[in-house]
Design a protein around this motif. Structure first.
Motif, mmCIF file in Angstrom:
data_model
loop_
_atom_site.group_PDB
_atom_site.id
_atom_site.type_symbol
_atom_site.label_atom_id
_atom_site.label_comp_id
_atom_site.label_asym_id
_atom_site.label_seq_id
_atom_site.Cartn_x
_atom_site.Cartn_y
_atom_site.Cartn_z
ATOM 1 N N MET A 190 23.915 70.387 72.379
ATOM 2 C CA MET A 190 23.655 70.203 73.803
ATOM 3 C C MET A 190 24.910 69.725 74.523
ATOM 4 O O MET A 190 25.186 70.169 75.653
ATOM 5 C CB MET A 190 22.508 69.206 74.015
ATOM 6 N N LYS A 224 17.446 76.329 71.632
ATOM 7 C CA LYS A 224 17.539 77.574 72.400
ATOM 8 C C LYS A 224 18.944 77.845 72.917
ATOM 9 O O LYS A 224 19.143 78.714 73.748
ATOM 10 C CB LYS A 224 16.560 77.552 73.577
ATOM 11 N N TRP A 236 18.878 63.905 80.227
ATOM 12 C CA TRP A 236 19.109 64.317 78.840
ATOM 13 C C TRP A 236 18.394 63.337 77.922
ATOM 14 O O TRP A 236 18.751 62.165 77.854
ATOM 15 C CB TRP A 236 20.604 64.343 78.540
ATOM 16 N N TRP A 294 17.323 68.491 81.395
ATOM 17 C CA TRP A 294 16.722 69.046 82.605
ATOM 18 C C TRP A 294 17.713 68.801 83.732
ATOM 19 O O TRP A 294 18.089 67.664 84.003
ATOM 20 C CB TRP A 294 15.403 68.345 82.942
ATOM 21 N N VAL A 350 9.463 66.168 77.781
ATOM 22 C CA VAL A 350 10.875 66.493 77.629
ATOM 23 C C VAL A 350 11.175 66.394 76.140
ATOM 24 O O VAL A 350 11.079 65.324 75.550
ATOM 25 C CB VAL A 350 11.786 65.527 78.431
ATOM 26 N N LYS A 351 11.518 67.523 75.526
ATOM 27 C CA LYS A 351 11.741 67.557 74.083
ATOM 28 C C LYS A 351 12.986 66.762 73.693
ATOM 29 O O LYS A 351 13.912 66.619 74.493
ATOM 30 C CB LYS A 351 11.897 69.007 73.610
ATOM 31 N N ALA A 411 16.713 67.654 74.706
ATOM 32 C CA ALA A 411 16.684 68.599 75.829
ATOM 33 C C ALA A 411 17.328 68.002 77.082
ATOM 34 O O ALA A 411 17.369 66.781 77.262
ATOM 35 C CB ALA A 411 15.252 68.997 76.151
ATOM 36 N N GLN A 463 21.720 68.338 67.047
ATOM 37 C CA GLN A 463 21.127 68.633 68.355
ATOM 38 C C GLN A 463 22.022 68.106 69.475
ATOM 39 O O GLN A 463 22.286 68.798 70.455
ATOM 40 C CB GLN A 463 19.750 67.965 68.490
ATOM 41 N N VAL A 482 16.541 74.139 82.395
ATOM 42 C CA VAL A 482 15.974 73.333 81.313
ATOM 43 C C VAL A 482 16.470 73.963 80.023
ATOM 44 O O VAL A 482 16.298 75.175 79.810
ATOM 45 C CB VAL A 482 14.431 73.316 81.335
ATOM 46 N N ARG A 483 17.093 73.169 79.197
ATOM 47 C CA ARG A 483 17.631 73.659 77.924
ATOM 48 C C ARG A 483 17.210 72.746 76.796
ATOM 49 O O ARG A 483 17.174 71.536 76.951
ATOM 50 C CB ARG A 483 19.165 73.705 77.960
ATOM 51 N N THR A 484 16.924 73.341 75.662
ATOM 52 C CA THR A 484 16.670 72.578 74.439
ATOM 53 C C THR A 484 17.750 72.970 73.434
ATOM 54 O O THR A 484 18.262 74.104 73.483
ATOM 55 C CB THR A 484 15.280 72.886 73.843
#
Length: 157
Positions: free
Chosen positions: A36, A156, A6, A133, A127-128, A131, A32, A151-153
């Motif tokens: 997450m 999204k 992360w 992984w 890796v944004k 985000a 953010q 994979v999540r941002t």
């Protein structure tokens, strides 16, 4: 073993008189991290170990999760994949491990685990900010493999 990488959420830009380890999250970064963290908390087992870089922005990101975590100096900016994997006890840990850290370390680690030893020489994967992984180590028919689970941002979710 599950390893979740992360990246800290958006932080204030570095100024010349500020210690890089003391840069806080921006308001956007706080949102953010919260977004997450909500997603992660839906899927992370209670037994997940959470390891966090000592930088303020990673601590603030991890705080959004609302779980206990351990600060690991070896995850500070400039750390390498080997330090991260040692701290996580990859691939032998019995419980999932969530690492809250920095680029390029997270991208280098993902590249190494997914593409093999040659990836250490390759550029880090992007890796944004904010985000996560999710990687899984398993042995299938006697052959060890690493699977990219998700994979999540934050944008999204």
């Amino acid at each position: 073993m599950d390893l979740i990488l992360w990246r800290h959420a958006e932080a204030r830009d570095a100024s010349t008189d500020e210690d890089d380890l003391e840069r806080p999250l921006t308001l956007r970064g706080s949102k953010q991290a919260q977004r997450m963290a909500e997603w992660l908390n839906r899927f992370l087992p209670e037994s997940t170990r959470v390891l966090v870089s000592p930088a303020l922005r990673t601590r603030q990101t991890a705080d959004a999760l609302g779980r206990k975590y351990r600060l690991v100096d070896g995850l500070a900016p400039g750390a390498g994949p080997s330090q991260l994997l040692t701290a996580a006890r990859w691939p032998d840990s019995r419980e999932p491990v969530l690492v809250v850290g920095h680029q390029p370390t997270l991208g280098q680690t993902a590249a190494y685990l997914m593409a093999g030893a040659d990836a250490v020489q390759a550029p880090a994967w992007g890796v944004k900010k904010g985000a996560a992984w999710w990687l899984r180590y398993r042995v299938r028919e006697g052959v060890p493999e690493v699977v990219l689970v998700s994979v999540r941002t934050p944008e999204k979710l």
